[in-house]
Motif scaffolding. Structure first.
Motif, short mmCIF file in Angstrom:
data_model
loop_
_atom_site.label_atom_id
_atom_site.label_comp_id
_atom_site.label_asym_id
_atom_site.label_seq_id
_atom_site.Cartn_x
_atom_site.Cartn_y
_atom_site.Cartn_z
N THR A 159 -34.53 36.72 -15.44
CA THR A 159 -33.33 36.46 -14.64
C THR A 159 -32.68 37.78 -14.23
OG1 THR A 159 -32.12 36.21 -16.71
CG2 THR A 159 -32.85 34.21 -15.63
N PRO A 160 -32.25 37.90 -12.98
CA PRO A 160 -31.67 39.16 -12.50
C PRO A 160 -30.24 39.34 -13.01
CG PRO A 160 -31.53 37.49 -10.80
CD PRO A 160 -32.29 36.87 -11.94
N ASP A 161 -29.75 40.57 -12.93
CA ASP A 161 -28.35 40.86 -13.26
C ASP A 161 -27.50 40.51 -12.04
OD1 ASP A 161 -25.92 41.79 -14.05
OD2 ASP A 161 -26.61 43.79 -14.62
N LEU A 162 -26.71 39.45 -12.17
CA LEU A 162 -25.90 38.97 -11.06
C LEU A 162 -24.53 39.62 -11.00
CD1 LEU A 162 -26.64 35.14 -11.43
CD2 LEU A 162 -27.83 36.78 -9.96
N ARG A 163 -24.13 40.27 -12.08
CA ARG A 163 -22.78 40.82 -12.15
C ARG A 163 -22.53 41.80 -11.00
NH1 ARG A 163 -23.11 43.05 -18.13
NH2 ARG A 163 -25.09 43.71 -17.20
N ARG A 164 -21.29 41.80 -10.54
CA ARG A 164 -20.83 42.65 -9.44
C ARG A 164 -21.33 42.21 -8.07
NH1 ARG A 164 -21.91 45.73 -13.72
NH2 ARG A 164 -24.00 46.23 -13.00
N LEU A 165 -22.12 41.13 -8.01
CA LEU A 165 -22.54 40.60 -6.71
C LEU A 165 -21.54 39.58 -6.17
CD1 LEU A 165 -26.37 40.09 -7.25
CD2 LEU A 165 -25.20 42.03 -6.19
N ALA A 166 -20.59 39.17 -7.03
CA ALA A 166 -19.57 38.20 -6.63
C ALA A 166 -18.37 38.38 -7.55
CB ALA A 166 -20.11 36.77 -6.73
N ARG A 167 -17.26 37.76 -7.18
CA ARG A 167 -16.08 37.84 -8.02
C ARG A 167 -16.30 37.18 -9.37
NH1 ARG A 167 -13.55 37.34 -2.83
NH2 ARG A 167 -12.28 39.20 -2.43
N LEU A 168 -17.10 36.11 -9.39
CA LEU A 168 -17.47 35.44 -10.63
C LEU A 168 -18.92 35.01 -10.53
CD1 LEU A 168 -16.82 34.13 -13.37
CD2 LEU A 168 -16.07 32.10 -12.13
N THR A 169 -19.70 35.33 -11.56
CA THR A 169 -21.12 34.94 -11.59
C THR A 169 -21.37 34.10 -12.83
OG1 THR A 169 -21.79 36.98 -12.77
CG2 THR A 169 -21.83 37.02 -10.35
N ILE A 170 -22.11 33.01 -12.63
CA ILE A 170 -22.40 32.06 -13.70
C ILE A 170 -23.90 31.81 -13.76
CG2 ILE A 170 -22.01 29.71 -14.57
CD1 ILE A 170 -19.34 29.70 -13.15
N GLY A 171 -24.45 31.90 -14.95
CA GLY A 171 -25.87 31.62 -15.16
C GLY A 171 -26.06 30.34 -15.94
N LEU A 172 -26.93 29.47 -15.46
CA LEU A 172 -27.20 28.19 -16.11
C LEU A 172 -28.58 28.19 -16.74
CD1 LEU A 172 -26.00 25.64 -13.37
CD2 LEU A 172 -24.62 26.86 -15.04
N GLY A 173 -28.65 27.72 -17.99
CA GLY A 173 -29.94 27.53 -18.62
C GLY A 173 -30.51 28.80 -19.24
N PRO A 174 -31.82 28.81 -19.50
CA PRO A 174 -32.44 29.91 -20.24
C PRO A 174 -32.29 31.26 -19.54
CG PRO A 174 -33.93 28.03 -20.07
CD PRO A 174 -32.78 27.74 -19.17
N GLY A 175 -32.14 32.31 -20.39
CA GLY A 175 -32.22 33.67 -19.87
C GLY A 175 -30.91 34.31 -19.44
N PHE A 176 -29.77 33.81 -19.93
CA PHE A 176 -28.49 34.39 -19.52
C PHE A 176 -27.65 34.82 -20.71
CE2 PHE A 176 -29.53 32.05 -15.64
CZ PHE A 176 -29.30 33.05 -14.71
N SER A 177 -26.97 35.94 -20.53
CA SER A 177 -26.02 36.45 -21.52
C SER A 177 -24.94 37.23 -20.79
CB SER A 177 -26.72 37.39 -22.52
OG SER A 177 -25.76 38.11 -23.28
N THR A 178 -23.68 37.06 -21.22
CA THR A 178 -22.58 37.78 -20.57
C THR A 178 -22.65 39.27 -20.83
OG1 THR A 178 -21.15 37.32 -22.48
CG2 THR A 178 -21.08 35.77 -20.65
N ASP A 179 -23.46 39.69 -21.77
CA ASP A 179 -23.63 41.12 -22.02
C ASP A 179 -24.64 41.76 -21.08
OD1 ASP A 179 -21.82 41.87 -23.89
OD2 ASP A 179 -23.23 42.05 -25.56
N PHE A 180 -25.45 40.94 -20.39
CA PHE A 180 -26.57 41.50 -19.65
C PHE A 180 -26.65 41.11 -18.18
CE2 PHE A 180 -27.88 41.75 -24.07
CZ PHE A 180 -28.43 43.02 -24.14
N ASN A 181 -26.36 39.86 -17.82
CA ASN A 181 -26.68 39.50 -16.44
C ASN A 181 -25.74 38.49 -15.78
OD1 ASN A 181 -27.49 37.29 -17.93
ND2 ASN A 181 -29.68 37.51 -17.47
N CYS A 182 -24.62 38.11 -16.41
CA CYS A 182 -23.68 37.20 -15.76
C CYS A 182 -22.31 37.34 -16.41
CB CYS A 182 -24.17 35.75 -15.85
SG CYS A 182 -24.28 35.12 -17.54
N ASP A 183 -21.30 36.82 -15.74
CA ASP A 183 -19.95 36.82 -16.31
C ASP A 183 -19.75 35.66 -17.27
OD1 ASP A 183 -18.96 39.08 -14.77
OD2 ASP A 183 -18.97 37.73 -13.03
#
Length: 278
Positions: A116-140
């Motif tokens: 899963t890509p790092d979505l942070r800073r691509l939008a005001r709020l980024t949310i990752g659903l399901g496997p492969g997400f952590s607020t420390d690495f790739n989403c808010d």
């Protein structure tokens, strides 16, 4: 009077599946202008429960909303000046980023195998659903989607990895699905909602016949003519008889959408508090 497109809330959801679609419905009702961005992996099979087929100019309605297909950034920009609506597009995230700054970006593809890509800073709020997400690495914000665990992840741990165990539907698990044994082009003449019987040929993958694994109602099937990778779901049989469902939104989708919208509201409340401290 419609709001200027600088003020219309702009939400991009990666995915055109049933989960992305029910989240889109809730966001439109909350005042967002929503774009669902198609990703071919994995293919969408529960197409009567999703806006996916609008990509092929089919008229698709879920609940009280009809999806509109858009083919370029100009159409998206123009839509931001109108009433909240849901759009479906072949455009990817890199095509949508120049339209205008994105207020909300949600990865609803539920990918189990890809990084899963790092979505942070691509939008005001980024949310990752399901496997492969952590607020420390790739989403808010990360949202767990596994049955029995649906909800916000309140710490920095990773969401649960896929364990290969299918959720149950009428006490039937993975045996209601057929997976692609190899990559190829899929062809099928069978429509979702058809009653099928075990061993009935439902389609061909690069010429190789694919049969129904059991009796039931065809709940989902990859669209005719699709190129599919190996190891993905081609079709699903609902074994529940009169209780079978193949259209509209379901309980799991609504639960994930509710958790996602709870995250949006929580984040908005935090921003208001930060701007107006007691």
């Amino acid at each position: 009077m419609p709001q200027p497109n600088d003020h219309r809330l702009f939400a991009v959801i990666l995915g055109t599946n049933e989960i992305a679609s029910v989240i889109g419905i809730q966001l439109v009702r909350a005042g967002h202008c929503v774009v669902l961005s198609h990703d071919p992996d994995p293919p969408v099979i529960r197409r009567k429960m999703a806006f996916h087929d609008a990509l092929f100019t089919d008229t698709v309605q879920l609940e009280d909303l009809v999806a509109e297909r858009v083919d370029d950034g100009v159409q998206v920009h123009q839509a931001l000046g109108r009433a909240p609506q849901i759009m479906v597009t072949w455009l990817g995230l890199l095509d949508l980023l120049p339209v205008r700054h994105i207020d909300l970006l949600i990865d609803a593809r539920l990918q189990k195998r890809r990084i899963t890509p790092d979505l942070r800073r691509l939008a005001r709020l980024t949310i990752g659903l399901g496997p492969g997400f952590s607020t420390d690495f790739n989403c808010d914000v990360a949202v767990e989607t596994r049955p029995g665990r649906i909800g916000l992840v309140t710490d920095t741990r990773w969401t649960d990895t896929a364990d290969g165990v299918a959720s149950s539907l009428g006490d039937v698990g993975a045996e209601r699905f057929v997976y692609s044994q190899f990559a190829g082009r899929w062809h099928t003449p069978v429509e979702i909602g058809t009653r099928v019987y075990k061993d009935l040929v439902l389609g061909h993958l690069s010429g190789v016949p694919v049969v129904a694994p059991r009796d039931g109602i065809l709940r989902g099937i990859a669209r005719d003519g699709s190129e599919v990778p190996a190891g993905v779901k081609l079709l699903e049989i609902d074994p529940r008889g009169r209780d079978a469902q193949w259209t509209g939104t379901d309980d799991r989708g609504r639960a994930i959408a509710n958790a996602t919208n709870a995250a949006v509201r929580l984040y908005a409340a935090r921003r208001i508090t930060q701007r107006n401290p007691a």
